[in-house]
Design an enzyme around this catalytic site. Structure first.
Site, PDB file in Angstrom:
ATOM      1  N   ASP A  12      82.614 130.401  -8.706  1.00  0.00           N
ATOM      2  CA  ASP A  12      83.780 130.034  -9.616  1.00  0.00           C
ATOM      3  C   ASP A  12      84.836 131.589  -9.651  1.00  0.00           C
ATOM      4  OD1 ASP A  12      82.689 127.732  -9.797  1.00  0.00           O
ATOM      5  OD2 ASP A  12      83.662 127.535 -12.326  1.00  0.00           O
ATOM      6  N   LYS A 110      82.023 121.505  -8.564  1.00  0.00           N
ATOM      7  CA  LYS A 110      81.761 120.902 -10.086  1.00  0.00           C
ATOM      8  C   LYS A 110      83.170 120.155 -10.540  1.00  0.00           C
ATOM      9  CE  LYS A 110      81.314 125.323 -11.826  1.00  0.00           C
ATOM     10  NZ  LYS A 110      82.030 124.801 -12.775  1.00  0.00           N
ATOM     11  N   CYS A 155      81.012 129.403 -17.177  1.00  0.00           N
ATOM     12  CA  CYS A 155      80.567 128.909 -16.220  1.00  0.00           C
ATOM     13  C   CYS A 155      78.716 129.457 -15.634  1.00  0.00           C
ATOM     14  CB  CYS A 155      81.438 128.061 -15.166  1.00  0.00           C
ATOM     15  SG  CYS A 155      82.408 127.608 -15.939  1.00  0.00           S
TER      16      CYS A 155
END
Ligand SMILES: [Zn+2]
Length: 211
Positions: A12, A110, A155
């Site tokens: 991310d 995701k 995450c």
């Protein structure tokens, strides 16, 4: 250069998680050059991208009267309500422009199901829906997963725990990650990571092949 057994999973690295972004992680931009250095030592690099529809269930704005960073209960469990972030095809959802990983082999998106969040690159937050990453890694012969990125305590930690649960040796690269640290979440994440057998490493040791 490491063999394809060793996978670098860059989590991310998107504008909304950088300073000035919608869900900024303090000093999040500092990990981009570290990620670039690490990536040059790995033949096998996989990226993830948080990628939500605008009506996503994790956004406080989609719950009347609720504010960001409050908790709510969803059918699959407790959920932090986040500021609206990483909406599909927006600038905030784009990978940081300084990220220099032209040889990345796969990109896992995701959080694309409107009713389920997904911190982990492996399993969505309902803990049953796979993203396909574990199967991809097994089919490509991966043995070890080196995780880093944003944010350490959400995450990155969830991805590292799921990598370990899927049977991979797993390393979390601490100085290539930054945390949100909401209500003690960073200490809680490290306790879980250590209990699960996830190794904690620094990028210099990974680059030198010591980890
Ligand atoms: Zn998200």
């Amino acid at each position: 250069m490491r063999s394809a057994d060793d996978v670098l999973l860059l989590i991310d690295l998107q504008y909304d998680f950088m300073p000035g972004g919608a869900l900024a992680v303090a000093q999040g931009d500092e990990v981009v050059p570290v990620a670039n250095r690490l990536a040059r030592g790995f033949t096998h690099v996989v990226l993830t991208q948080d990628w939500h529809p605008a009506q996503h269930v994790s956004f406080a704005a989609n719950h009347a009267g609720r504010a960001p960073f409050e908790m709510t209960t969803l059918p699959y469990g407790e959920q932090v309500l986040w500021p609206t972030h990483c909406v599909q095809d927006t600038h905030g959802a784009a990978l940081h422009g300084d990220l220099d990983v032209p040889h990345a082999r796969a990109l896992i998106r995701k959080g694309h199901h409107a009713n389920v969040d997904s911190y982990s690159a492996f399993l969505e937050a309902d803990r049953t829906t796979p993203t396909g990453l574990a199967g991809y890694l097994r089919e490509t012969g991966a043995k070890r997963v080196y995780c880093c990125g944003l944010a350490t305590d959400y995450c990155v930690a969830w991805s590292a725990l799921d990598a370990r649960a899927a049977g991979f040796e797993t390393v979390l690269i601490d100085d290539a990650s930054r945390a949100i640290d909401l209500n003690g979440s960073l200490a809680a994440a490290w306790a879980q990571l250590e209990a699960a057998g996830v190794k904690r490493a620094q990028s210099a040791d990974v680059l030198a092949g010591r980890v």
